[in-house]
Design a protein around this motif. Sequence first.
Motif, PDB file in Angstrom:
ATOM      1  N   GLU A 152      62.392  20.353  -5.220  1.00  9.14           N
ATOM      2  CA  GLU A 152      61.964  21.095  -6.411  1.00  9.14           C
ATOM      3  C   GLU A 152      61.830  22.581  -6.077  1.00  9.14           C
ATOM      4  OE1 GLU A 152      61.637  20.047  -9.372  1.00  9.14           O
ATOM      5  OE2 GLU A 152      61.262  17.890  -9.318  1.00  9.14           O
ATOM      6  N   ASN A 153      62.311  23.429  -6.978  1.00  8.50           N
ATOM      7  CA  ASN A 153      62.155  24.870  -6.808  1.00  8.50           C
ATOM      8  C   ASN A 153      60.777  25.302  -7.302  1.00  8.50           C
ATOM      9  OD1 ASN A 153      64.766  24.928  -5.913  1.00  8.50           O
ATOM     10  ND2 ASN A 153      65.621  25.738  -7.813  1.00  8.50           N
ATOM     11  N   VAL A 154      60.053  25.987  -6.452  1.00  8.56           N
ATOM     12  CA  VAL A 154      58.737  26.522  -6.825  1.00  8.56           C
ATOM     13  C   VAL A 154      58.786  28.031  -6.661  1.00  8.56           C
ATOM     14  CG1 VAL A 154      56.262  26.512  -6.357  1.00  8.56           C
ATOM     15  CG2 VAL A 154      57.593  24.414  -6.042  1.00  8.56           C
ATOM     16  N   TYR A 155      58.475  28.752  -7.736  1.00  9.77           N
ATOM     17  CA  TYR A 155      58.483  30.207  -7.699  1.00  9.77           C
ATOM     18  C   TYR A 155      57.071  30.714  -7.448  1.00  9.77           C
ATOM     19  CZ  TYR A 155      63.154  29.588  -9.503  1.00  9.77           C
ATOM     20  OH  TYR A 155      64.478  29.205  -9.649  1.00  9.77           O
ATOM     21  N   SER A 156      56.918  31.470  -6.364  1.00 13.59           N
ATOM     22  CA  SER A 156      55.574  31.858  -5.945  1.00 13.59           C
ATOM     23  C   SER A 156      54.835  32.666  -7.007  1.00 13.59           C
ATOM     24  CB  SER A 156      55.629  32.641  -4.631  1.00 13.59           C
ATOM     25  OG  SER A 156      56.278  33.879  -4.808  1.00 13.59           O
ATOM     26  N   ALA A 157      55.573  33.483  -7.791  1.00 11.71           N
ATOM     27  CA  ALA A 157      54.909  34.304  -8.803  1.00 11.71           C
ATOM     28  C   ALA A 157      54.175  33.449  -9.830  1.00 11.71           C
ATOM     29  CB  ALA A 157      55.920  35.208  -9.503  1.00 11.71           C
ATOM     30  N   GLU A 158      54.756  32.292 -10.162  1.00 10.12           N
ATOM     31  CA  GLU A 158      54.121  31.407 -11.138  1.00 10.12           C
ATOM     32  C   GLU A 158      52.824  30.827 -10.578  1.00 10.12           C
ATOM     33  OE1 GLU A 158      55.194  27.474 -13.872  1.00 10.12           O
ATOM     34  OE2 GLU A 158      56.538  28.084 -12.259  1.00 10.12           O
ATOM     35  N   VAL A 159      52.856  30.428  -9.305  1.00  5.22           N
ATOM     36  CA  VAL A 159      51.656  29.872  -8.678  1.00  5.22           C
ATOM     37  C   VAL A 159      50.597  30.950  -8.504  1.00  5.22           C
ATOM     38  CG1 VAL A 159      50.772  28.528  -6.740  1.00  5.22           C
ATOM     39  CG2 VAL A 159      53.154  28.234  -7.468  1.00  5.22           C
ATOM     40  N   GLU A 160      51.036  32.151  -8.111  1.00  4.26           N
ATOM     41  CA  GLU A 160      50.097  33.273  -7.945  1.00  4.26           C
ATOM     42  C   GLU A 160      49.416  33.623  -9.269  1.00  4.26           C
ATOM     43  OE1 GLU A 160      52.631  35.313  -4.297  1.00  4.26           O
ATOM     44  OE2 GLU A 160      52.854  36.039  -6.353  1.00  4.26           O
ATOM     45  N   ASN A 207      51.717  19.571 -10.824  1.00  5.21           N
ATOM     46  CA  ASN A 207      51.069  19.229  -9.564  1.00  5.21           C
ATOM     47  C   ASN A 207      51.910  19.630  -8.351  1.00  5.21           C
ATOM     48  OD1 ASN A 207      48.813  17.871  -8.165  1.00  5.21           O
ATOM     49  ND2 ASN A 207      50.433  16.486  -7.483  1.00  5.21           N
ATOM     50  N   TYR A 208      53.266  19.460  -8.455  1.00  2.69           N
ATOM     51  CA  TYR A 208      54.103  19.778  -7.296  1.00  2.69           C
ATOM     52  C   TYR A 208      54.104  21.283  -6.983  1.00  2.69           C
ATOM     53  CZ  TYR A 208      58.000  21.478 -10.234  1.00  2.69           C
ATOM     54  OH  TYR A 208      58.787  22.177 -11.096  1.00  2.69           O
ATOM     55  N   LYS A 209      53.695  22.112  -7.958  1.00  5.22           N
ATOM     56  CA  LYS A 209      53.634  23.554  -7.739  1.00  5.22           C
ATOM     57  C   LYS A 209      52.298  24.002  -7.149  1.00  5.22           C
ATOM     58  CE  LYS A 209      56.620  24.498 -11.734  1.00  5.22           C
ATOM     59  NZ  LYS A 209      56.705  25.217 -13.038  1.00  5.22           N
ATOM     60  N   CYS A 210      51.290  23.147  -7.246  1.00  2.00           N
ATOM     61  CA  CYS A 210      49.958  23.524  -6.760  1.00  2.00           C
ATOM     62  C   CYS A 210      49.963  23.645  -5.234  1.00  2.00           C
ATOM     63  CB  CYS A 210      48.927  22.486  -7.197  1.00  2.00           C
ATOM     64  SG  CYS A 210      48.676  22.425  -8.977  1.00  2.00           S
ATOM     65  N   PRO A 211      49.190  24.583  -4.692  1.00  2.00           N
ATOM     66  CA  PRO A 211      49.191  24.765  -3.234  1.00  2.00           C
ATOM     67  C   PRO A 211      48.699  23.518  -2.508  1.00  2.00           C
ATOM     68  CG  PRO A 211      47.439  26.052  -4.261  1.00  2.00           C
ATOM     69  CD  PRO A 211      48.295  25.537  -5.367  1.00  2.00           C
ATOM     70  N   LYS A 212      49.452  23.133  -1.485  1.00  2.00           N
ATOM     71  CA  LYS A 212      49.050  21.994  -0.650  1.00  2.00           C
ATOM     72  C   LYS A 212      48.066  22.420   0.427  1.00  2.00           C
ATOM     73  CE  LYS A 212      51.770  19.196  -2.855  1.00  2.00           C
ATOM     74  NZ  LYS A 212      52.126  20.118  -3.956  1.00  2.00           N
ATOM     75  N   SER A 213      48.085  23.703   0.751  1.00  2.00           N
ATOM     76  CA  SER A 213      47.142  24.253   1.733  1.00  2.00           C
ATOM     77  C   SER A 213      46.732  25.643   1.290  1.00  2.00           C
ATOM     78  CB  SER A 213      47.769  24.295   3.129  1.00  2.00           C
ATOM     79  OG  SER A 213      48.984  25.018   3.117  1.00  2.00           O
ATOM     80  N   ILE A 214      45.497  26.002   1.634  1.00  2.00           N
ATOM     81  CA  ILE A 214      44.928  27.284   1.210  1.00  2.00           C
ATOM     82  C   ILE A 214      44.150  27.882   2.376  1.00  2.00           C
ATOM     83  CG2 ILE A 214      43.358  28.435  -0.410  1.00  2.00           C
ATOM     84  CD1 ILE A 214      43.844  26.050  -2.319  1.00  2.00           C
ATOM     85  N   GLU A 215      44.331  29.179   2.589  1.00  2.00           N
ATOM     86  CA  GLU A 215      43.502  29.873   3.567  1.00  2.00           C
ATOM     87  C   GLU A 215      42.835  31.063   2.878  1.00  2.00           C
ATOM     88  OE1 GLU A 215      45.380  32.684   6.487  1.00  2.00           O
ATOM     89  OE2 GLU A 215      47.202  31.559   5.968  1.00  2.00           O
TER      90      GLU A 215
END
Length: 524
Positions: free
Chosen positions: A424-432, A485-493
């Motif tokens: 799946e393509n995930v665009y970082s701008a959308e998640v940000e 859900n597949y676009k949500c971050p799997k890890s966060i710092e």
Amino acid sequence: MNHQETKLHLTNSLHRCLQQTPEKIATIFRGRVRRYDEFCARVARLAGALHAAGLAAGERVGVLALNSDRYLETCMAVWWGGGVLNPVNIRWSVPEIVYSLDDCDTGILFIDDQFVPMAAAIRKTAKREPTFIYMGEGETPVGMQSYESLIAGHEPVEDAWRGYEDLAIVMYTGGTTGFPKGVIQSHRNIWSGCIQRIAEAPPVRNGRSLHAAPLFHMAALSRALNQFIAGETHVIIPVFNASEVLETIERERVTEIGLVPTMIQALIDHPEFGKRDVSSVKRLVYGASPIVAAVLERTMAVLPGVEFSQSYGLTEAMVVTTNPPENHGEAGRASGLSLSVGRAAWGTSVKVVDEAGNEVPRGVVGEIVIRGPSVTRGYWNKPQETAGTLRDGWLHTGDGAWMNEAGYLFIVDRMKDMIVSGGENVYSAEVESAIGRHPAVAMCAVIGIPSETWGETVHAIVVPRPGEPVSEGDIREHCRTLIANYKCPKSIEFRTAMPLSGAGKILKRDLRAPYWEGKAKKVN
């Protein structure tokens, strides 16, 4: 008719100001005020000093300095004297600086107090030791020439009247996605880009434009050139500092300001924001990177009556699209047009294409390609890179976007920043954008990190607001209400600050580096 008179010259704006408004204030820098007649006289004398230092037509002159009135004088003096400007990135290390000087054979380097400590190393390692001209505020260091003494000690020279296809700038890319390349821009390229911007949004009449973003960056320098063309006043501060921006707006009655989104956020979050009089501001122009919807909405709420507009451009092409103030009102926010970078600027053609260069249907993500009068001829001494970027008459930007039926462009990511997770393509701008809507988030960036199972997974780096605790679980739950859900971050710092380029962009390259170290490729 003299052939020179038919050319487009970047110095033409000074001749017009000298003829029509010589007593108007040209520059204000921390209390130092110069009128246009003074400014032009200093430019002509400084150009004479450059000739005495050996400047010949078309030779490169570097500027390694923070913003100042002298920075603008230097730019104009280089062109007045017939030279080519090399504005050096102020965030670079000595090896990177020396690379840019060597690459385009820069023989003269203006330098200020901030960078004098680098001079010895530059001298030692540069292939051609540059002539240093000290443009700072203190005593001139040994081995350098004094900026003010050169102006005082040389007679003014006539404008060289270089223009049109004559080279004006070698501007090195910021290096956020790879090794720096020298983008070459002619007088025609830059003049055209300025006029395109002015056609869309003329500078505020009798206005004062604040230069807080770094002038080595094309977006900031082009705004300054627009101000010269319009004959208006420049207000300058050395670097972006939210407190000094607010103080300067209040003191100098600034009417217009250009900022990148990270600067806007720092400004409205500053504790002095509500205490300073910013009522003089009539327009805020933003660009250089996508803005999170929540930040835009907050900014518009605390600056009622201010005209908001966005522009999208590149070092390789000054202006691509513009999004006017009418799309930032209530209707524009409701329709989503406020999150667009706008439509093609006058005189510029824009398409969204697939990997084969075919235009994709509206609403489908592809790469932005452009052509127009402000598009570069290529990269200095890099024919292979030039051929890879300029193909069939179109500049390939590397930016991913989709276009709606009315021609509005919505940027989703750098194409190489796209995360492919489990196919799946995930665009970082959308998640940000989703993360940025959380009230406890001050700043965020999303990158892809390697995963044996998924190829890549979505990783978020978050800077919380001071005094507002937030957990990984809070961020994930928040994102699930806004994106798949597949676009949500799997890890966060969580961090206290982000690495930023000199232009205020988040350096995703630096964020990625630890995760991809030792890998044969930087994406999976």
